[in-house]
Design an enzyme around this catalytic site. Structure first.
Site, PDB file in Angstrom:
ATOM      1  CB  SER A 330     -14.650  -5.113   1.050  1.00 36.97           C
ATOM      2  OG  SER A 330     -13.476  -4.384   1.302  1.00 36.97           O
ATOM      3  CG  HIS A 382     -15.750  -0.535  -0.223  1.00 34.15           C
ATOM      4  ND1 HIS A 382     -16.357  -0.136   0.950  1.00 34.15           N
ATOM      5  CD2 HIS A 382     -14.943  -1.578   0.113  1.00 34.15           C
ATOM      6  CE1 HIS A 382     -15.942  -0.904   1.940  1.00 34.15           C
ATOM      7  NE2 HIS A 382     -15.081  -1.780   1.461  1.00 34.15           N
TER       8      HIS A 382
END
Length: 550
Positions: A330, A382
Site C-alpha cells: 500500500s 501511506h
C-alpha cells in the site's frame, strides 16, 4: 483516405460487391474504392441498417454493469445523415448534457460526466461511423459496480440526440464541422487512447496479469505479490491472519529489527501481505492505477517510482511507529497515486480528463487516509509513499512533456541521489529505546538459560554439584534482574513496563526458590518441599501470563 476508412463506406453501400481477387469492390467500376473524402456514388444500405436496428432491439440490455471497469456500449444506427452531420449533432448533444468534452479526432470524441452520489464520473466515448454512432460509457473510478450510471448516460444521449436532430435545419453543419476539425488529434493518435485505453482491453483475470505493450511492470508486480503470498501459505502461514512471528520471519518491517541492521526489510515488506483480503484489496488498487499510469510513464519510470515510493513508505513507517509490524504494497500504491495526482495538477493530461480523474483519484486517496485513522492500519507508510510519489510526479513532468532520453536518465539519477540522502538522514535520526529493549531481552534470555542449567543436571549428579549449580543459578538470576532494571529505564510503551514488572517478580521468585532448595540440600531435609512447591506454582502462573501477552 486510407483503405480502412474507405471500407467503412463500402461495407454499408448498396453498390458493394465481393471479388475473390480484390475483395470488396464497387459494383459500378469493378475496382477498389479510390475516393478521398466521400464517394459521390455512395448510397447507404437502409435494409442492412434496419436489420441492425431490429437486432439491437432484440438484445436485452442490463441496467447495471459489473466488472473491473464497469461499462456499457450502445449504438444509434442512422440512415439519413452523413458523418459530418452525425459528428456535429453528437457534439451538440454532449454539450447540452453538460459533459466535459475533449480528445476530438476525425473518428469521434471523448467526454466526461460530473461526479454523482453513486459514481466518481464516467468517460463517454462517442465514435462516429458511416450510418451509426457508437457510444461507450465507462467508469473512471475504481468501483466494480456502476449502479446503472453507464446505461443512463447512453439512454440520455440517445434521447437528447433525437431532439437535436429536430433542430438540424438551424445548424451550419459545414462551418461547425470545420471549426471542430481544427481541434482534431493527429491521425496516428486518433481517438481514443487516453486515459482509459488499457482498461478497455480487460476481458478476464488472465488479461489483468498478462504483460502487454505499455502495461508490463504492473502485471509482473501483481504476479510476484501473489507468488510470495502463495509460497507463504504453502509453508504454513495463515491465509486470513498471519501471526506476527510469521510476518517477521518472511521479512515484514519492524523498527527494532530494521534499524539494528536488517535494512532489507524496507524492501521485502512491500511484497508481503497480512492475509488474503489485504492482498486482494492492494492488488485491485495497483491494477487500477497501473492501467491508468504505466502507459504514460513507461516501464522504467513506473518501476523506479514504485520501488522508491514503496521504500519511502517503509522508512516513514519505522520513523513514526515503535512497535507496529508493517507489511504490504500500500505504501508503493499510494506512491503511484501520488505520482498520478501530481501529473493531474499539470497540463500533461487533457483538461476534461484531468478534472474527472483528479476528483476520483483525490477522493480515493482521502478516503483511504481517513480510513487509516481508525487504527490497525499503517497510515505512516501511506503518507510516506504518497508524498514521495508527489515529488517524483512533478520531477517526471518535464521529461514527459518533452521526451528526451538524457533528461529521463538525469531525472532518475537526481531522484536516486535525493531520496538516498534523505532516507539516510531520516534513518540516522531514528532512535529506538524499544530496539535497545529487545536487544537487552535477548541478553536476558541467554542469561536465563544459564540460570536454568540446574534443571539440566543428570540424575546421577552429586549434592556438591547440585549446590554449585544452585549458587551459579542465583548469580545468573541476579544478573537477569539487573538487565530488567536497566530496560525499565527506557522510554517504552506502558504494556512493556507492565511486562517488565512481571519479569522482575519472576526473577525474585526464582532466586527465592533457588535459595530455599539450597537450604534443603545443605540440611538434608524435606521440610521446605511445600514452600518450594508454592514458589514454583507462582513462577508457573507468571510464565503463563507472560506467554499470553507475548
Amino acid at each position: 483516405m486510407d483503405r480502412n476508412k474507405q471500407l467503412e463506406y463500402c461495407k454499408k453501400c448498396t453498390k458493394r460487391k465481393f471479388d475473390l481477387k480484390q475483395g470488396l469492390i464497387c459494383n459500378l467500376t469493378n475496382q477498389k474504392a479510390d475516393f478521398e473524402n466521400e464517394c459521390e456514388h455512395f448510397e447507404i444500405d437502409k435494409i442492412k441498417i434496419s436489420a441492425e436496428i431490429e437486432k439491437q432491439k432484440a438484445v436485452r440490455k442490463s441496467k447495471i454493469s459489473f466488472g473491473f471497469s464497469p461499462k456499457q456500449i450502445g449504438n444509434l444506427p442512422v440512415t439519413d445523415l452523413n458523418k459530418k452531420q452525425l459528428y456535429v449533432l453528437a457534439f451538440e448533444t454532449a454539450k447540452k448534457l453538460n459533459w466535459n468534452i475533449g480528445f476530438l479526432s476525425e473518428s469521434g470524441f471523448i467526454a466526461y460526466t460530473k461526479m454523482s452520489l453513486f459514481s466518481w464520473g464516467e468517460e463517454i466515448q462517442i465514435k462516429i461511423e458511416v450510418g451509426n454512432i457508437n457510444i461507450k460509457s465507462e467508469c473512471t473510478g475504481s468501483q466494480i459496480v456502476d449502479w446503472g450510471k453507464n446505461r443512463k448516460n447512453i439512454d440520455l444521449f440517445l434521447a437528447s440526440f433525437q431532439k437535436s436532430r429536430e433542430n438540424i435545419a438551424n445548424l451550419n453543419i459545414e462551418e461547425q464541422y470545420s471549426e471542430l476539425s481544427k481541434k482534431f488529434l493527429d491521425a496516428e493518435e486518433d481517438i481514443i487512447k487516453p486515459p482509459l485505453n488499457k482498461k478497455e482491453k480487460v476481458f478476464d483475470i488472465i488479461s489483468l496479469i498478462t504483460p502487454t505493450k505499455g502495461f508490463v511492470v504492473t502485471p509482473i508486480i501483481v504476479v510476484l505479490n501473489i507468488l510470495v503470498f502463495t509460497i507463504m501459505a504453502i509453508n504454513g502461514v495463515n491465509l486470513l491472519m498471519p501471526s506476527n512471528e510469521s510476518l517477521l520471519l518472511w521479512g515484514a518491517n519492524f523498527r527494532p529489527l530494521t534499524i539494528q541492521g536488517e535494512w532489507w526489510r524496507l524492501f521485502t515488506s512491500i511484497f508481503l501481505h497480512i492475509g488474503i483480503l489485504h492482498l486482494f484489496m492492494n492488488m485491485y488498487a495497483l491494477l487500477y492505477i497501473g492501467m491508468l499510469l504505466e502507459p504514460y510513464l513507461g516501464t522504467g519510470r513506473f518501476l523506479f517510482a514504485y520501488l522508491i515510493t514503496g521504500i519511502s513508505g517503509s522508512i516513514a513507517s519505522i520513523y513514526w511507529n515503535d512497535l507496529i509490524i508493517s507489511a504490504g504494497a500500500s505504501g508503493a500504491i499510494f506512491g503511484m497515486y501520488g505520482v498520478f495526482l501530481a501529473l493531474l495538477t499539470t497540463r500533461f493530461i487533457e483538461e476534461s480528463a484531468r478534472k474527472s480523474l483528479l476528483i476520483s483519484i483525490g477522493i480515493f486517496v482521502l478516503y483511504n487516509l481517513a480510513n487509516g485513522l481508525k487504527g490497525g492500519i499503517d497510515n505512516a507508510a501511506h503518507i510516506g509513499g504518497l508524498l514521495s510519489g508527489l515529488i517524483i510526479g512533478y520531477a517526471y513532468y518535464p521529461g514527459l512533456k518533452k521526451p528526451d532520453k538524457l533528461l529521463k536518465l538525469l531525472t532518475i539519477g537526481i531522484l536516486v541521489l535525493v531520496f538516498s540522502i534523505g532516507s539516510f538522514a531520516i534513518v540516522k535520526n531514528i532512535k529506538s529505546d524499544v530496539a535497545d529493549y529487545f536487544n537487552d531481552m535477548q541478553s536476558f534470555e541467554q542469561m536465563e538459560q544459564k540460570a536454568l542449567g540446574l534443571y539440566r543436571l543428570p540424575p546421577t549428579s552429586t549434592d556438591q554439584q547440585f549446590i554449585l549449580e544452585v549458587d551459579n543459578g542465583i548469580k545468573y538470576w541476579e544478573e537477569c534482574l539487573k538487565i530488567i532494571e536497566k530496560a525499565d529505564t527506557y522510554d517504552l510503551p506502558d504494556d512493556l513496563h507492565l511486562r517488565n514488572a512481571q519479569i522482575k517478580e519472576y526473577c525474585h521468585l526464582r532466586i527465592r526458590s533457588y535459595q530455599t532448595m539450597r537450604k534443603a540440600f545443605i540440611e538434608h531435609t524435606n521440610k521446605y518441599d511445600n514452600e518450594i512447591f508454592d514458589l514454583n506454582k507462582e513462577i508457573e502462573k507468571i510464565i503463563n501470563a507472560l506467554r499470553k501477552t507475548k
